[in-house]
Design an enzyme around this catalytic site. Sequence first.
Site, PDB file in Angstrom:
ATOM      1  CG  ASP A 196      51.661 -54.608  -2.744  1.00 54.37           C
ATOM      2  OD1 ASP A 196      51.899 -55.178  -3.823  1.00 54.37           O
ATOM      3  OD2 ASP A 196      51.948 -55.094  -1.638  1.00 54.37           O
TER       4      ASP A 196
ATOM      5  NE  ARG B 276      54.264 -56.877  -2.052  1.00 51.50           N
ATOM      6  CZ  ARG B 276      54.140 -58.157  -2.347  1.00 51.50           C
ATOM      7  NH1 ARG B 276      55.128 -58.804  -2.907  1.00 51.50           N
ATOM      8  NH2 ARG B 276      53.021 -58.808  -2.106  1.00 51.50           N
TER       9      ARG B 276
ATOM     10  CE1 TYR C   2      58.162 -60.488  -1.760  1.00 48.88           C
ATOM     11  CE2 TYR C   2      59.637 -58.625  -1.446  1.00 48.88           C
ATOM     12  CZ  TYR C   2      58.478 -59.158  -1.974  1.00 48.88           C
ATOM     13  OH  TYR C   2      57.652 -58.371  -2.714  1.00 48.88           O
TER      14      TYR C   2
END
Length: 384
Positions: free
Chosen positions: A130, A122, A228
């Site tokens: 993506d 990412r 994340y």
Amino acid sequence: MKIVAAKEVEVGERRVALVPETVARLVKQGLEVWVEAGAGEQSFFYDTAYEAAGAKIISEPETLWREADILLKVGIPQEREVDLLREGAVLIGFLNPLGQPTLVQRLSERQVTAFSIEMIPRTSRAQSMDALSSQASVAGYQAVLIAAAALPKYFPMLTTAAGTIAPAKVFVMGAGVAGLQAIATARRLGAVVEAFDIRPAVKEEVQSLGAKFVEVQLQEETVAAGGYAKEISEAAKQRTQEVVGEHVKQSDVVITTAQVPGRKAPLLVTQEMVAQMKPGSVIVDLAAEQGGNCACTEAGRDVQWNGVTIIGPINLPSSVPIHASQLYSKNLATLVQYIVKDNTLKLDFEDDIIKAACITHAGEVRNSRVRDAIEALSNQQAVS
Ligand code: NAD
């Protein structure tokens, strides 16, 4: 090189891996494109459009799988399909490698070079490949439409001769790609929107979309590598639930999108919270397939609980097949252009994108997390 788009066979999958517009781009670059007959039908891209874009339509799936140099799919292939791929062929799709260790093992035994599109990093450099983002955005949009259709109220504020209607209150939990699109969509429909995420960095993005950010002060790190979310402690979960519970109670619509990669989805909405919601309220749980963010969620079903409707949709991107396919197709074509130079496959395993997304090559499972999953499976089989 033959770039091949196969028809999806999974029930309910309406997307297609290549759309005619992308076919034309690949053909222009000197690549040969084959598309299985009827592959785009469920997303309203017909064989005639593919032919006009320069693709060859193939009616026998066996020929297509056998002859492919690069085979493009949305979902995981079946075992009989994998067995048709020739040694050295490339397969690209959502292969769910951590959940499908047997498939990965088979791909490696068959000497297939498999790219799992969900493993694309990412990063800004990989943004155009993506597919997790492109598809999550579709899901976030569609979640709001589903909620609006199920809510026995208007979304916008209305001033009419018959009285004034207050706008719906929408609470979005998890402000990643899907959550941000849900916020934007709910705002466009005129709702008053609040949002919450354990990553404080998203506050500004939430506010820039016109929503209020619900803050929970946690005494621990909530962000892992790559930006994340991290799994948080029990104490932090409890603190979070105390704060968000108040907002859930006051909302007409709750959209949950919270996920922690590789883990079961965190529980954010308890049964007690649902019991305190107004009758007629709606929850759409986008984490339904990962165990759900709401205690009452059942994946693939609409549940009625104390007058509250809890919807646990599965594969939402497939319900917007034209645009979901268009975006996905662009993601795949960019990856194809990245690994094919001068009509030849060029794989540089030092490159971070290839290193992360290529899960099998030359008879080897290349990703350590996937290797661990395969090992765990064979240990399990040895015990039973
Ligand atoms: P995701 O689907 O894994 O999770 C959705 C959201 O849930 C995330 O925002 C996460 O923080 C949140 N969440 C997790 N646990 C929670 C909890 N207990 N309570 C509340 N919220 C919780 O995430 P995603 O949408 O795939 O994106 C995740 C990250 O990847 C973000 O940092 C995003 O900015 C980043 N990203 C970067 C790029 C890029 O640079 N090209 C592209 C896409 C995403």
